[in-house]
Design an enzyme around this catalytic site. Structure first.
Site: not given
Ligand SMILES: Nc1ncnc2c1ncn2[C@@H]1O[C@H](COP(=O)(O)OP(=O)(O)OP(=O)(O)O)[C@@H](O)[C@H]1O
Length: 407
Positions: A90-96, A119
């Site tokens: 899902k978006g924003g969970v921390g994939k990147t 992405d």
């Molecule tokens: N374990 C963690 N603890 C604290 N902050 C985190 C953690 N993992 C991710 N983040 C923070 O959460 C935010 C979103 O992370 P990230 O970009 O990795 O998510 P994503 O799933 O790739 O998002 P998107 O789908 O929008 O590309 C970032 O600001 C990142 O620094």
């Protein structure tokens, strides 16, 4: 101020060099479990008690007897044959963050690594705090072994596809055929729904083409050094459509090419009029044929249990876990190998009277329980990632996160 036990490079925050590496957001409100040794650039545990907590909470462990015997990072890092890791959720969970931290860990473990973002909303540059844009290989500064990043420009890829299909049987040919009075072939074009495909591309098309593009790159000698390729994929919906897209595009492109043959014979009488157009159509057909071949390779790659692993990343909320369960079910249906589930941003137990933290943690534990009872997720190896109190940006921060998650 009430304090909570988040994972933080706390003692390091006193150092000005680290302040540059980490934003100091919320650092005053936290009790550090980890401290930073500037000389070795590694985080070390602060106390024995905290070590015990850290190890019990954040190491790789199974929630239930796994169907397959999955080892930890050793299993991921073993061997020099090329392996692909696709991180999705899902978006924003921390994939990147998870993909970038895995890439750093591979590179620091001796694997020349490539991290690719497919992405459409790239965040690799933000995650590494380096400019990695441009659609070509960009070296990432920091890791011990070569780490390169590649952000595929989806608009450019789509444009290439659009122009290739238009030249070889899409709307361009349609107009031409109508102009020539060859209406019966136009009907067949209509069947292909090409106009629709080109004007409002289905979600996932960008990504399918982006991955096909990566496959094309990987065939070149410049890319032969990479033994680990980590994909930061688009959010779940796109990924699911992506899985069925290669079949769809394969069929569509096949039809386009067949149609093109018909057009060529139908217009043989007026061939001389074609001139240059004929050559560019041949080029376009060649490009489409190549794209079709790459699509087939993408489909095969996704299903290759020896070379590929799809890692689902989620967070401990009911919504995210439900979505992960659906993702896993779809991946299973498509025979895409999944072994691990990363549950990111888990709050450590509160050691204080912070009510908000206690309620939030209880909520998270309830969500984590769901995994144990979920038919799709319970057999996966669970990796718990802590919520840290700083934004994960830059190679040192990614190394920090990677050393906790990928064990
Ligand atoms: N374990 C963690 N603890 C604290 N902050 C985190 C953690 N993992 C991710 N983040 C923070 O959460 C935010 C979103 O992370 P990230 O970009 O990795 O998510 P994503 O799933 O790739 O998002 P998107 O789908 O929008 O590309 C970032 O600001 C990142 O620094």
């Amino acid at each position: 101020m009430a304090s909570c036990s988040l994972i933080t490079p706390a003692s390091s925050l006193a150092s000005s060099s680290l302040r540059k590496l980490f934003s100091s957001r919320n650092s005053m409100a936290t009790v550090g479990l980890l401290s930073f040794a500037p000389k070795t650039s590694s985080f070390i545990l602060h106390s024995i008690k905290q070590r015990a907590y850290h190890e019990s909470s954040f190491r790789v462990r199974s929630v239930a007897a796994p169907v397959e015997d999955v080892a930890g990072f050793d299993d991921m890092v073993a061997g020099t044959q090329r392996k692909y890791y696709m991180l999705g959720g899902k978006g924003g969970v921390g994939k990147t963050s998870c993909a970038a931290s895995l890439a750093v860990k591979f590179a620091n473990s001796g694997h020349p690594t490539l991290v690719v973002s497919t992405d459409p909303a790239h965040s690799l540059s933000d995650s590494f705090a380096q400019d990695l844009t441009g659609g070509t290989l960009v070296p990432v500064d920091g890791p011990e072994y070569p780490l390169f990043a590649l952000e595929i420009n989806p608009d450019k890829s789509r444009e290439e596809f659009r122009s290739a299909t238009q030249k070889s049987g899409g709307t361009g040919v349609k107009d031409f055929m109508e102009g020539m009075g060859l209406g019966m072939l136009v009907e067949q074009l209509g069947e292909l729904k090409l106009g629709e495909l080109l004007d409002t591309p289905p979600p996932g098309l960008d990504e399918a083409i982006a991955i096909a593009k990566v496959m094309q790159f990987l065939e070149s000698p410049e890319y032969s050094m990479f033994t680990r390729i980590v994909f930061d994929t688009a959010p779940t919906g796109h990924t699911l459509r992506l899985l069925s897209l290669p079949d769809f595009l394969d069929a569509s492109i096949g039809k386009i090419l067949k149609l093109r043959q018909k057009i060529t014979s139908a217009t043989s009488a007026i061939k001389s009029v074609f001139g240059q157009e004929q050559t560019s159509q041949q080029d376009a057909s060649y490009k489409l044929e190549r794209l079709r071949e790459r699509m087939i390779k993408v489909r095969e790659l996704f299903r290759d249990t020896d070379a590929t692993e799809f890692v689902i990343v989620t967070i401990p909320t009911v919504m995210a876990i439900s979505e992960s369960s659906r993702l896993r079910a779809s991946l299973k249906k498509e025979n895409v190998p999944v072994k691990r589930l990363v549950v990111n941003q888990i709050l450590p137990p509160s050691t204080t009277d912070c009510k908000f933290c206690a309620v939030k943690r209880k909520d998270q534990l309830r969500a984590l329980d769901m995994i144990q009872n979920d038919p799709e997720l319970s057999s996966l190896t669970l990796i718990q990632g802590p919520l840290v109190d700083v934004e994960i940006r830059g190679v040192p921060a990614l190394k920090f996160l990677g050393d906790i998650i990928w064990k």
